[in-house]
Design a protein around this motif. Structure first.
Motif, PDB file in Angstrom:
ATOM      1  N   PRO A  28      38.420  21.739  24.945  1.00 39.17           N
ATOM      2  CA  PRO A  28      39.261  22.651  25.729  1.00 39.17           C
ATOM      3  C   PRO A  28      38.570  23.993  25.930  1.00 39.17           C
ATOM      4  CG  PRO A  28      40.105  22.440  23.490  1.00 39.17           C
ATOM      5  CD  PRO A  28      38.971  21.466  23.621  1.00 39.17           C
ATOM      6  N   TRP A  30      39.812  27.702  26.359  1.00 41.35           N
ATOM      7  CA  TRP A  30      41.009  28.544  26.266  1.00 41.35           C
ATOM      8  C   TRP A  30      40.830  29.772  27.137  1.00 41.35           C
ATOM      9  CZ3 TRP A  30      45.001  26.172  24.421  1.00 41.35           C
ATOM     10  CH2 TRP A  30      44.779  25.072  23.607  1.00 41.35           C
ATOM     11  N   ALA A 120      43.935  23.079  28.780  1.00 43.74           N
ATOM     12  CA  ALA A 120      43.354  23.289  27.452  1.00 43.74           C
ATOM     13  C   ALA A 120      44.193  22.592  26.379  1.00 43.74           C
ATOM     14  CB  ALA A 120      43.233  24.783  27.162  1.00 43.74           C
ATOM     15  N   ARG A 123      43.531  18.829  26.625  1.00 42.99           N
ATOM     16  CA  ARG A 123      42.204  18.468  26.108  1.00 42.99           C
ATOM     17  C   ARG A 123      42.192  18.522  24.576  1.00 42.99           C
ATOM     18  NH1 ARG A 123      38.685  17.491  30.003  1.00 42.99           N
ATOM     19  NH2 ARG A 123      38.959  18.454  32.051  1.00 42.99           N
ATOM     20  N   GLN A 124      42.911  19.488  23.994  1.00 39.61           N
ATOM     21  CA  GLN A 124      43.022  19.563  22.532  1.00 39.61           C
ATOM     22  C   GLN A 124      43.753  18.332  22.001  1.00 39.61           C
ATOM     23  OE1 GLN A 124      41.671  22.091  20.508  1.00 39.61           O
ATOM     24  NE2 GLN A 124      42.110  20.537  18.962  1.00 39.61           N
TER      25      GLN A 124
END
Length: 165
Positions: A28, A30, A120, A123-124
């Protein structure tokens, strides 16, 4: 499918999407001024407030009913509730997930949208579940009511699957 998912039978235009957790996953990114951190029990009221703000149907009831139902669910693991915190220390986004690899909610506060927080967070989620040995992550969305979210999920490589998975 998890009990809480079944309780809300698919509505018109609802779709189940899946992300295969292969080697093409990327970390990710951020957005500036935001950080990701794990859920702590003291975050429960802020999470409930965010879900109430973001979703038409809120968070499935008042906090005093919602929180015991979530915290007591066998699928709930605080380590799988990902939070995006803004520069003021406020909850800007969240992705609470069930241990079975199902994204229960993806919520980004209206004032924090269009900055990449949803991407993000997702993706985390993908990386964390892959690290835990999962082969895929699923979620449910509505392609008419949540067009922006649906476009995000498509960009992330999520594909439609049958309701039964």
């Amino acid at each position: 499918m998890h009990e809480n998912t079944i309780a809300r039978l698919p509505a018109a235009d609802d779709i189940r999407l899946r992300k295969l957790l292969d080697d093409t996953l990327t970390a990710p990114h951020w957005p500036q001024g935001f950080v990701m951190r794990a859920f702590e029990y003291r975050d429960a009221p802020a999470l409930h407030a965010l879900l109430e703000e973001v979703f038409d149907d809120g968070a499935d009831g008042p906090f005093d009913e919602w929180w015991p139902r979530i915290a007591g669910d066998a699928e709930f693991d605080p380590a799988l509730c990902f939070l995006a915190i803004d520069g003021k220390g406020l909850l800007a986004g969240a992705a609470p997930c069930w241990i079975s690899g199902f994204v229960k909610d993806l919520a980004v506060h209206p004032e924090s949208r269009r900055q990449g927080l949803g991407e993000a967070l997702m993706r985390q989620v993908f990386l964390t579940f892959r690290e835990r040995g999962a082969t895929h992550v699923d979620l449910k969305t509505n392609i008419v009511k949540n067009t922006a979210a649906f476009r995000l999920y498509e960009r992330l490589g999520m594909i439609p699957v049958d309701w039964e998975g």
